[in-house]
Design a protein around this motif. Structure first.
Motif, PDB file in Angstrom:
ATOM      1  N   CYS A 130      31.789  29.495  27.386  1.00  0.00           N
ATOM      2  CA  CYS A 130      33.129  30.023  27.674  1.00  0.00           C
ATOM      3  C   CYS A 130      34.093  28.855  27.854  1.00  0.00           C
ATOM      4  CB  CYS A 130      33.109  30.888  28.926  1.00  0.00           C
ATOM      5  SG  CYS A 130      34.780  31.399  29.407  1.00  0.00           S
ATOM      6  N   GLY A 132      36.851  29.050  29.232  1.00  0.00           N
ATOM      7  CA  GLY A 132      37.528  29.208  30.515  1.00  0.00           C
ATOM      8  C   GLY A 132      36.724  28.629  31.665  1.00  0.00           C
ATOM      9  N   CYS A 133      35.495  29.139  31.861  1.00  0.00           N
ATOM     10  CA  CYS A 133      34.717  28.739  33.037  1.00  0.00           C
ATOM     11  C   CYS A 133      33.582  27.785  32.683  1.00  0.00           C
ATOM     12  CB  CYS A 133      34.152  29.977  33.725  1.00  0.00           C
ATOM     13  SG  CYS A 133      33.028  30.904  32.672  1.00  0.00           S
ATOM     14  N   CYS A 142      30.218  35.398  32.187  1.00  0.00           N
ATOM     15  CA  CYS A 142      31.470  34.671  32.304  1.00  0.00           C
ATOM     16  C   CYS A 142      32.024  34.815  33.717  1.00  0.00           C
ATOM     17  CB  CYS A 142      32.457  35.239  31.289  1.00  0.00           C
ATOM     18  SG  CYS A 142      34.145  34.660  31.559  1.00  0.00           S
ATOM     19  N   LYS A 143      32.456  33.676  34.280  1.00  0.00           N
ATOM     20  CA  LYS A 143      32.962  33.705  35.657  1.00  0.00           C
ATOM     21  C   LYS A 143      34.484  33.733  35.736  1.00  0.00           C
ATOM     22  CE  LYS A 143      29.036  31.310  37.795  1.00  0.00           C
ATOM     23  NZ  LYS A 143      28.248  30.960  36.605  1.00  0.00           N
ATOM     24  N   CYS A 144      35.126  33.783  34.597  1.00  0.00           N
ATOM     25  CA  CYS A 144      36.583  33.858  34.614  1.00  0.00           C
ATOM     26  C   CYS A 144      36.988  35.154  35.306  1.00  0.00           C
ATOM     27  CB  CYS A 144      37.142  33.853  33.198  1.00  0.00           C
ATOM     28  SG  CYS A 144      36.743  32.374  32.266  1.00  0.00           S
TER      29      CYS A 144
HETATM   30 ZN   LIG Z   1      34.560  32.348  31.451  1.00  0.00          ZN
END
Ligand SMILES: [Zn+2]
Ligand SMILES: [Zn+2]
Length: 147
Positions: A130, A132-133, A142-144
């Motif tokens: 990812c 993002g994260c 995904c941790k977003c």
């Molecule tokens: Zn993410």
């Protein structure tokens, strides 16, 4: 990696098998952070088609080791590339027979380069990382938080 057509003619046969282990001088694989594991194993059959010409039916077998392009995981993938070439004396457009010998190096280099993979993945369904994260989406959610 030389095929000797004279020797083949002297043997009284039309064709013979060959096997080589080959370590090219240049890297034939374009994938970033991945390399062909040497030596490449080359096998096949050479068949006489004329006084100074032959047909080569061969296969190059190797693996490529390195990082998956999407998730960077260490990966080793296996490849088998086949090649068929007519070789002639004084053949400006193709591979040459010189002094009744055929040097397989250029043929194999070209075949491997043309057919080597453009993407190198641990799995064709690799979900990658990812942006993002930064988690590997194959292993983790995904941790977003939002979008
Ligand atoms: Zn993410
Ligand atoms: Zn991957």
């Amino acid at each position: 990696m030389i095929l000797d057509l004279k020797k083949l003619k002297r043997s009284g046969k039309d064709s013979s098998g060959f096997f080589f282990e080959y370590s090219p001088e240049t890297e034939l694989c374009d994938v970033p952070n991945a390399k062909i594991v040497l030596p490449i194993k080359i096998s096949g059959t050479v068949t006489l088609t004329g006084e100074h010409s032959a047909y080569i039916d061969g296969e190059a077998v190797f693996s490529i080791a390195g990082e998956c392009t999407r998730c960077l995981k260490d990966t080793e993938n296996f490849y088998a590339i086949s090649f068929q070439e007519q070789v002639e004396e004084n053949n400006p457009d193709g591979y040459q027979v010189k002094n009744d010998t055929v040097d397989l190096r250029t043929i194999v280099d070209d075949a491997v380069m043309i057919n080597s993979p453009v993407s190198f993945l641990c799995d064709e369904n690799c979900k990658g990382i990812c942006t993002g994260c930064g988690v590997n989406l194959n292993d983790e959610e995904c941790k977003c938080k939002n979008k």
